[in-house]
Motif scaffolding. Sequence first.
Motif, PDB file in Angstrom:
ATOM      1  N   THR A 119      -1.137 -30.811 -32.498  1.00  0.00           N
ATOM      2  CA  THR A 119      -1.863 -32.026 -32.853  1.00  0.00           C
ATOM      3  C   THR A 119      -3.370 -31.826 -32.881  1.00  0.00           C
ATOM      4  OG1 THR A 119      -0.105 -33.324 -31.811  1.00  0.00           O
ATOM      5  CG2 THR A 119      -2.168 -34.469 -32.263  1.00  0.00           C
ATOM      6  N   HIS A 120      -3.899 -30.988 -31.992  1.00  0.00           N
ATOM      7  CA  HIS A 120      -5.345 -30.890 -31.805  1.00  0.00           C
ATOM      8  C   HIS A 120      -5.984 -29.639 -32.399  1.00  0.00           C
ATOM      9  CE1 HIS A 120      -4.067 -33.763 -28.733  1.00  0.00           C
ATOM     10  NE2 HIS A 120      -5.298 -34.228 -28.737  1.00  0.00           N
ATOM     11  N   TYR A 121      -5.186 -28.647 -32.774  1.00  0.00           N
ATOM     12  CA  TYR A 121      -5.757 -27.381 -33.244  1.00  0.00           C
ATOM     13  C   TYR A 121      -5.109 -26.952 -34.556  1.00  0.00           C
ATOM     14  CZ  TYR A 121      -7.758 -26.984 -28.549  1.00  0.00           C
ATOM     15  OH  TYR A 121      -8.454 -27.209 -27.396  1.00  0.00           O
ATOM     16  N   ILE A 321       7.485 -16.897 -37.090  1.00  0.00           N
ATOM     17  CA  ILE A 321       8.447 -17.944 -37.437  1.00  0.00           C
ATOM     18  C   ILE A 321       8.297 -19.179 -36.561  1.00  0.00           C
ATOM     19  CG2 ILE A 321      10.891 -18.507 -37.678  1.00  0.00           C
ATOM     20  CD1 ILE A 321      11.396 -15.518 -38.218  1.00  0.00           C
ATOM     21  N   PHE A 322       8.387 -19.013 -35.253  1.00  0.00           N
ATOM     22  CA  PHE A 322       8.394 -20.163 -34.344  1.00  0.00           C
ATOM     23  C   PHE A 322       7.082 -20.947 -34.388  1.00  0.00           C
ATOM     24  CE2 PHE A 322       8.536 -22.126 -30.040  1.00  0.00           C
ATOM     25  CZ  PHE A 322       9.742 -22.813 -30.187  1.00  0.00           C
ATOM     26  N   PRO A 323       5.906 -20.302 -34.216  1.00  0.00           N
ATOM     27  CA  PRO A 323       4.671 -21.089 -34.276  1.00  0.00           C
ATOM     28  C   PRO A 323       4.429 -21.735 -35.628  1.00  0.00           C
ATOM     29  CG  PRO A 323       4.186 -18.728 -34.161  1.00  0.00           C
ATOM     30  CD  PRO A 323       5.644 -18.891 -33.866  1.00  0.00           C
ATOM     31  N   GLU A 328       4.153 -26.626 -38.801  1.00  0.00           N
ATOM     32  CA  GLU A 328       4.511 -27.221 -40.091  1.00  0.00           C
ATOM     33  C   GLU A 328       5.139 -28.603 -39.918  1.00  0.00           C
ATOM     34  OE1 GLU A 328       4.846 -26.522 -44.425  1.00  0.00           O
ATOM     35  OE2 GLU A 328       3.610 -25.815 -42.759  1.00  0.00           O
ATOM     36  N   THR A 329       5.496 -28.982 -38.704  1.00  0.00           N
ATOM     37  CA  THR A 329       6.229 -30.231 -38.476  1.00  0.00           C
ATOM     38  C   THR A 329       5.528 -31.466 -39.036  1.00  0.00           C
ATOM     39  OG1 THR A 329       7.235 -29.293 -36.488  1.00  0.00           O
ATOM     40  CG2 THR A 329       7.328 -31.687 -36.718  1.00  0.00           C
ATOM     41  N   PRO A 330       4.236 -31.706 -38.738  1.00  0.00           N
ATOM     42  CA  PRO A 330       3.596 -32.895 -39.330  1.00  0.00           C
ATOM     43  C   PRO A 330       3.546 -32.854 -40.848  1.00  0.00           C
ATOM     44  CG  PRO A 330       2.279 -31.994 -37.523  1.00  0.00           C
ATOM     45  CD  PRO A 330       3.319 -30.965 -37.855  1.00  0.00           C
ATOM     46  N   GLN A 339       5.780 -36.275 -33.450  1.00  0.00           N
ATOM     47  CA  GLN A 339       5.952 -36.095 -32.003  1.00  0.00           C
ATOM     48  C   GLN A 339       7.424 -36.176 -31.613  1.00  0.00           C
ATOM     49  OE1 GLN A 339       3.961 -38.962 -29.465  1.00  0.00           O
ATOM     50  NE2 GLN A 339       3.666 -37.422 -27.874  1.00  0.00           N
ATOM     51  N   THR A 340       8.137 -37.153 -32.203  1.00  0.00           N
ATOM     52  CA  THR A 340       9.567 -37.289 -31.900  1.00  0.00           C
ATOM     53  C   THR A 340      10.353 -36.096 -32.403  1.00  0.00           C
ATOM     54  OG1 THR A 340       9.381 -39.697 -32.044  1.00  0.00           O
ATOM     55  CG2 THR A 340      11.592 -38.760 -32.212  1.00  0.00           C
ATOM     56  N   ILE A 341      10.077 -35.685 -33.640  1.00  0.00           N
ATOM     57  CA  ILE A 341      10.793 -34.548 -34.215  1.00  0.00           C
ATOM     58  C   ILE A 341      10.450 -33.260 -33.477  1.00  0.00           C
ATOM     59  CG2 ILE A 341      11.067 -33.145 -36.313  1.00  0.00           C
ATOM     60  CD1 ILE A 341      10.680 -35.722 -37.931  1.00  0.00           C
ATOM     61  N   MET A 342       9.201 -33.149 -33.006  1.00  0.00           N
ATOM     62  CA  MET A 342       8.825 -31.981 -32.201  1.00  0.00           C
ATOM     63  C   MET A 342       9.702 -31.894 -30.955  1.00  0.00           C
ATOM     64  SD  MET A 342       6.638 -29.387 -31.991  1.00  0.00           S
ATOM     65  CE  MET A 342       5.104 -29.789 -32.847  1.00  0.00           C
TER      66      MET A 342
END
Length: 410
Positions: A119-121, A321-323, A328-330, A339-342
Amino acid sequence: MATFLLIIIYLAFIGLGLPDSVLGAAWPVMQTDLGAPLETAGLLFMTIAGGTIVSSLASGMILKRFGTGMVTFVSTFMTAGALLGFYFAPSVFWLFLFAIPLGLGAGAVDSGLNDYVATHYKAHHMSWLHSFWGVGATLGPIIMAQFITSQNSWNNGYLTISVIQFLLVIILLFALPLWSKVKAPSNTSLNKEIDSSTLESTHGDTANISPLKINGVKLALTSFLFYCGVEATVGLWGSSYLVDVKNIPAAVAAQWVSFYYGGITIGRFITGFITFKLGNRTLIRMGQLLALIGAVLLVLPFPPTFSLVGFVMVGLGLAPIFPCMLHETPTRFGKNHSQTIMGYQMAVAYTGSTFMPPLLGFIASQTSIGIFPFCVVLFIAAMLLSSEKLNKVLKRKSSLNRKDTTSSVI
């Protein structure tokens, strides 16, 4: 001050990674000392990951009440104490007992720090964050291999890692005031970036529907399931495979597994720079293909040295892959649901870590640990397939959104 907080977060992820890789590296010696069957390592791993799932699901409520800094401090203290318990454990029963706080301590801090950084970076910070997890995961087997070689003792390896964790606890304690001071001003520019990058994803009525009903979410969850299944399986059973099938000494096998984690670490550090040139989706695809090639090397009947190359290639392939999937989620599903999907993604990821390695251990106990490389190939192929299907869904959704936007303008 914001930079100093980022350093603290990186240190916390080193501590998070330290215990993750130690059990698999030490198990060939622990199994003999404790007189335990092969599959016990899988059950211990399941217990640890099960605690992580529970705490990650509760992390949203806990983080809102106590804050990321306090949760990180308490969780690290729990893992340090649990690792000290492993040192004193006289039997397998006590290992299972201390595995519970070890897992509970990892879940909340992992979810909290991932959400905070996403969210912040920007994307390169997420890659570097997980690179520091790799630093810890690489150091774990190296420390354990040193004590196995010099003293034939896995207990002292756990003691050393516990001491490192307690030192980190002290640092986190003195850093607690820092979180409230730098939290607010660090997110402005990034929130603008996320808002502009998610216009396509949030277009339409997705804000009013359940996150699980958004197109592509289930495919994303499947990708996380198989990713963590691969990462955990290689880390837990890699040493046993090398010892039992390739006839590699236990200490050397532990070092080779540390090279696997080293590949993840170095790969994520490099990925942080590559994100300036390539997008997340491209990096995810390239990593999956490289990991698949490395896994195929483990299957082929080549000399043991090729197994080392295969382990390193799998590690390098898994690195971005993981990071990249987390960051990419937002963009994939919109800021409103990120946030919920995270949280869903982290829970499913831990589910893969919880059940896939023990499942392989159970099957191997009935057959042979020689099935290890075939399972790794299968897991990576399943991850690649679900990821590519997700890309098609997102591409189609993006195309439809552009058409809708054009129609509204006309």
